[in-house]
Design a protein around this motif. Structure first.
Motif, PDB file in Angstrom:
ATOM      1  N   VAL A 165       0.871  -1.174   0.000  1.00  0.00           N
ATOM      2  CA  VAL A 165       0.000   0.000   0.000  1.00  0.00           C
ATOM      3  C   VAL A 165       0.904   1.218   0.000  1.00  0.00           C
ATOM      4  O   VAL A 165       1.837   1.304   0.807  1.00  0.00           O
ATOM      5  CB  VAL A 165      -0.911   0.030   1.251  1.00  0.00           C
ATOM      6  N   ASP A 166       0.653   2.133  -0.921  1.00  0.00           N
ATOM      7  CA  ASP A 166       1.356   3.412  -0.937  1.00  0.00           C
ATOM      8  C   ASP A 166       0.475   4.464  -0.287  1.00  0.00           C
ATOM      9  O   ASP A 166      -0.756   4.417  -0.404  1.00  0.00           O
ATOM     10  CB  ASP A 166       1.663   3.857  -2.367  1.00  0.00           C
ATOM     11  N   VAL A 167       1.094   5.424   0.384  1.00  0.00           N
ATOM     12  CA  VAL A 167       0.352   6.517   1.003  1.00  0.00           C
ATOM     13  C   VAL A 167       0.947   7.843   0.540  1.00  0.00           C
ATOM     14  O   VAL A 167       2.143   7.933   0.239  1.00  0.00           O
ATOM     15  CB  VAL A 167       0.384   6.428   2.545  1.00  0.00           C
ATOM     16  N   LEU A 168       0.100   8.843   0.467  1.00  0.00           N
ATOM     17  CA  LEU A 168       0.549  10.183   0.082  1.00  0.00           C
ATOM     18  C   LEU A 168       0.949  10.921   1.349  1.00  0.00           C
ATOM     19  O   LEU A 168       0.097  11.293   2.164  1.00  0.00           O
ATOM     20  CB  LEU A 168      -0.568  10.919  -0.663  1.00  0.00           C
ATOM     21  N   ALA A 169       2.247  11.100   1.509  1.00  0.00           N
ATOM     22  CA  ALA A 169       2.787  11.674   2.741  1.00  0.00           C
ATOM     23  C   ALA A 169       3.606  12.906   2.424  1.00  0.00           C
ATOM     24  O   ALA A 169       3.952  13.173   1.264  1.00  0.00           O
ATOM     25  CB  ALA A 169       3.644  10.639   3.469  1.00  0.00           C
ATOM     26  N   SER A 170       3.936  13.663   3.440  1.00  0.00           N
ATOM     27  CA  SER A 170       4.681  14.899   3.234  1.00  0.00           C
ATOM     28  C   SER A 170       6.073  14.615   2.701  1.00  0.00           C
ATOM     29  O   SER A 170       6.704  13.602   3.030  1.00  0.00           O
ATOM     30  CB  SER A 170       4.771  15.677   4.542  1.00  0.00           C
ATOM     31  N   GLU A 171       6.552  15.509   1.861  1.00  0.00           N
ATOM     32  CA  GLU A 171       7.905  15.416   1.326  1.00  0.00           C
ATOM     33  C   GLU A 171       8.901  15.328   2.475  1.00  0.00           C
ATOM     34  O   GLU A 171       8.786  16.028   3.474  1.00  0.00           O
ATOM     35  CB  GLU A 171       8.215  16.648   0.471  1.00  0.00           C
ATOM     36  N   GLY A 172       9.872  14.424   2.338  1.00  0.00           N
ATOM     37  CA  GLY A 172      10.863  14.261   3.387  1.00  0.00           C
ATOM     38  C   GLY A 172      10.567  13.132   4.336  1.00  0.00           C
ATOM     39  O   GLY A 172      11.393  12.804   5.197  1.00  0.00           O
ATOM     40  N   THR A 173       9.359  12.492   4.202  1.00  0.00           N
ATOM     41  CA  THR A 173       9.079  11.316   5.020  1.00  0.00           C
ATOM     42  C   THR A 173      10.060  10.217   4.656  1.00  0.00           C
ATOM     43  O   THR A 173      10.191   9.848   3.492  1.00  0.00           O
ATOM     44  CB  THR A 173       7.636  10.829   4.796  1.00  0.00           C
ATOM     45  N   ALA A 174      10.754   9.697   5.641  1.00  0.00           N
ATOM     46  CA  ALA A 174      11.793   8.698   5.401  1.00  0.00           C
ATOM     47  C   ALA A 174      11.249   7.301   5.662  1.00  0.00           C
ATOM     48  O   ALA A 174      10.524   7.075   6.629  1.00  0.00           O
ATOM     49  CB  ALA A 174      13.003   8.973   6.286  1.00  0.00           C
ATOM     50  N   ILE A 175      11.645   6.374   4.800  1.00  0.00           N
ATOM     51  CA  ILE A 175      11.176   4.999   4.874  1.00  0.00           C
ATOM     52  C   ILE A 175      12.384   4.062   4.947  1.00  0.00           C
ATOM     53  O   ILE A 175      13.303   4.153   4.122  1.00  0.00           O
ATOM     54  CB  ILE A 175      10.336   4.624   3.635  1.00  0.00           C
ATOM     55  N   ALA A 176      12.382   3.178   5.926  1.00  0.00           N
ATOM     56  CA  ALA A 176      13.381   2.115   5.988  1.00  0.00           C
ATOM     57  C   ALA A 176      12.726   0.806   5.550  1.00  0.00           C
ATOM     58  O   ALA A 176      11.540   0.589   5.784  1.00  0.00           O
ATOM     59  CB  ALA A 176      13.936   1.976   7.399  1.00  0.00           C
ATOM     60  N   VAL A 177      13.505  -0.041   4.896  1.00  0.00           N
ATOM     61  CA  VAL A 177      13.028  -1.341   4.439  1.00  0.00           C
ATOM     62  C   VAL A 177      13.722  -2.424   5.255  1.00  0.00           C
ATOM     63  O   VAL A 177      14.950  -2.498   5.277  1.00  0.00           O
ATOM     64  CB  VAL A 177      13.321  -1.551   2.942  1.00  0.00           C
ATOM     65  N   ASP A 206       9.806   8.042  16.301  1.00  0.00           N
ATOM     66  CA  ASP A 206       9.021   9.266  16.412  1.00  0.00           C
ATOM     67  C   ASP A 206       8.608   9.801  15.051  1.00  0.00           C
ATOM     68  O   ASP A 206       7.612  10.510  14.924  1.00  0.00           O
ATOM     69  CB  ASP A 206       9.825  10.348  17.151  1.00  0.00           C
ATOM     70  N   ARG A 207       9.398   9.492  14.037  1.00  0.00           N
ATOM     71  CA  ARG A 207       9.060   9.931  12.675  1.00  0.00           C
ATOM     72  C   ARG A 207       9.602   8.905  11.689  1.00  0.00           C
ATOM     73  O   ARG A 207      10.526   8.162  11.981  1.00  0.00           O
ATOM     74  CB  ARG A 207       9.659  11.309  12.387  1.00  0.00           C
ATOM     75  N   GLY A 208       8.998   8.908  10.477  1.00  0.00           N
ATOM     76  CA  GLY A 208       9.342   7.883   9.524  1.00  0.00           C
ATOM     77  C   GLY A 208       8.896   6.511  10.007  1.00  0.00           C
ATOM     78  O   GLY A 208       8.320   6.373  11.100  1.00  0.00           O
ATOM     79  N   TRP A 209       9.123   5.492   9.198  1.00  0.00           N
ATOM     80  CA  TRP A 209       8.716   4.140   9.580  1.00  0.00           C
ATOM     81  C   TRP A 209       9.471   3.107   8.768  1.00  0.00           C
ATOM     82  O   TRP A 209      10.211   3.429   7.842  1.00  0.00           O
ATOM     83  CB  TRP A 209       7.206   3.955   9.434  1.00  0.00           C
ATOM     84  N   VAL A 210       9.254   1.844   9.167  1.00  0.00           N
ATOM     85  CA  VAL A 210       9.919   0.707   8.539  1.00  0.00           C
ATOM     86  C   VAL A 210       8.862  -0.193   7.921  1.00  0.00           C
ATOM     87  O   VAL A 210       7.880  -0.559   8.581  1.00  0.00           O
ATOM     88  CB  VAL A 210      10.737  -0.102   9.565  1.00  0.00           C
ATOM     89  N   VAL A 211       9.029  -0.560   6.640  1.00  0.00           N
ATOM     90  CA  VAL A 211       8.141  -1.524   6.003  1.00  0.00           C
ATOM     91  C   VAL A 211       8.844  -2.870   5.949  1.00  0.00           C
ATOM     92  O   VAL A 211      10.069  -2.956   5.862  1.00  0.00           O
ATOM     93  CB  VAL A 211       7.696  -1.072   4.596  1.00  0.00           C
ATOM     94  N   ASN A 212       8.049  -3.931   5.995  1.00  0.00           N
ATOM     95  CA  ASN A 212       8.571  -5.287   6.204  1.00  0.00           C
ATOM     96  C   ASN A 212       8.628  -6.054   4.890  1.00  0.00           C
ATOM     97  O   ASN A 212       7.594  -6.367   4.291  1.00  0.00           O
ATOM     98  CB  ASN A 212       7.683  -6.025   7.212  1.00  0.00           C
TER      99      ASN A 212
END
Length: 377
Positions: A165-177, A206-212
């Protein structure tokens, strides 16, 4: 505010036609499959990614609907919306192909529990799937995609035809895999409770997230279970929108699975070369890479898994991971969960019951081993 599409949820898939199988593949015909999707992060709009990557015939999706999940097979009816694909409610995904839904308005937050319902009117053949996600899907006869509940549904611990699932988030949102094996996918933890190491790591952020993107049984160097890490790195890491970091945990299956067939384990030298190549590719893509030491597995109950040669190679590779400087940072999972009296074994209170996987407490220790200063999302 500038926004962009990023990954809010991911599910790494495998072929149902592999020789090594830890769960029984299946197909569908005239049935509805309802499956929970828990978002790692949210945004104001979302779109769902469906996949027929390993299918051998076109996949007809007669209806696809998304709703807030109430409990088990039940949804919150007033939140139920139909997904469309280029404006159409039905979509046919060719063999080997994917489909991305049109965006829908949804204020989906981190931790939101969604239910994706797919009506599959035709015989599908064996399904592309995530084989051990520690989540229960519900299968019922007929088109019940919009039903409030599926009271007589079959319960299946797998996830079918969905890759993200993709989400529309603010520019600069960081994602770890989180890119790895069962220690990310969550085998050994309590199903349907979100106590995988990745879930618990997300709870610390606190910010950003990790996808599995964990696949149970996955290897760094050799196909099955799933395409090996070097083969799937492009699809499952580099192609993840918004990715800034990658966390890797591989090695147990390279060292253990060959023994089940009477073959020698991967060598320390080969594993080091593979890890070095992963680091090179990550840095070439401007991703920060954090590597886990290979967890202990000497107590594995499965015949052939634990061998003196494999355990010696694990120690050699872990020494290199800790001191070799190949990665931007490491997280020492092995030290976090090992039995102090015999470090090749999982600590008894962290053992998921088979000597090879972590229980809920062990998964928490794994998550806590990540220094958030290095993740810096």
């Amino acid at each position: 505010m500038t926004e962009r599409w990023v990954a809010g949820f991911r599910s790494a898939v495998i072929s149902p036609y592999e020789q090594i199988q830890l769960s029984v593949p299946r197909g569908f015909a005239g049935q509805t499959v309802r499956q929970p999707l828990r978002l790692a992060g949210g945004g104001e709009r979302l779109r769902v990614r469906l996949t027929n990557r390993y299918g051998r015939k076109p996949l007809v999706i007669g209806a696809a609907r998304l709703a807030a999940r109430k409990a088990d097979d039940e949804i919150v009816p007033e939140t139920d919306i139909g997904l469309r694909f280029s404006g159409a409610a039905e979509v046919t995904i060719p063999a080997g192909g994917e489909a991305v839904s049109d965006p829908v308005e949804s204020v989906a937050t981190a931790g939101a529990e969604l239910a994706l319902s797919l009506y599959l009117p035709d015989e599908t053949g064996l399904a592309t799937y995530s084989h051990m996600p520690m989540e229960t899907a519900f299968v019922a006869d007929g088109d019940l995609a919009s039903a409030a509940g599926l009271p007589h549904a079959e319960r299946v611990e797998a996830r079918f035809y969905v890759s993200g699932v993709d989400v529309l988030a603010s520019e600069g949102t960081a994602i770890a895999v989180a890119f790895g094996d069962s220690w990310f996918e969550g085998v050994g933890t309590t199903p349907d409770t979100h106590r995988r190491s990745v879930d618990l790591l997300n709870a610390r952020l606190d910010r950003g997230w990790v996808v599995n993107q964990g696949i149970s049984g996955n290897r760094l160097l050799t196909d099955e279970i799933g395409e090996h890490a070097l083969a799937r790195f492009e699809r499952d890491v580099l192609s993840v929108p918004g990715a800034t970091h990658v966390l890797v945990h591989f090695g147990i299956n390279d060292l253990g699975l060959p023994g089940m067939a009477g073959l020698p384990p991967a060598t320390a030298e080969d594993l080091i070369e593979g890890f070095t190549e992963l680091a090179r590719r990550a840095r070439a893509a401007d991703l920060k890479i954090l590597a886990a030491t290979i967890g202990p597995y000497a107590g594995a109950v499965y015949p052939g898994i634990s061998t003196p040669e494999g355990l010696q190679a694990r120690r050699q590779v872990n020494d290199w991971i800790r001191t070799g400087g190949a990665f931007d940072a490491i997280f020492d999972v092995a030290r976090a969960v090992e039995n102090p009296e015999d470090p090749d074994f999982i600590r008894p209170d962290y053992d998921g019951g088979d000597g090879m996987h972590l229980n809920d407490a062990g998964a928490r220790a794994m998550a806590d081993a990540v220094d958030l200063r290095h993740l810096a999302l």
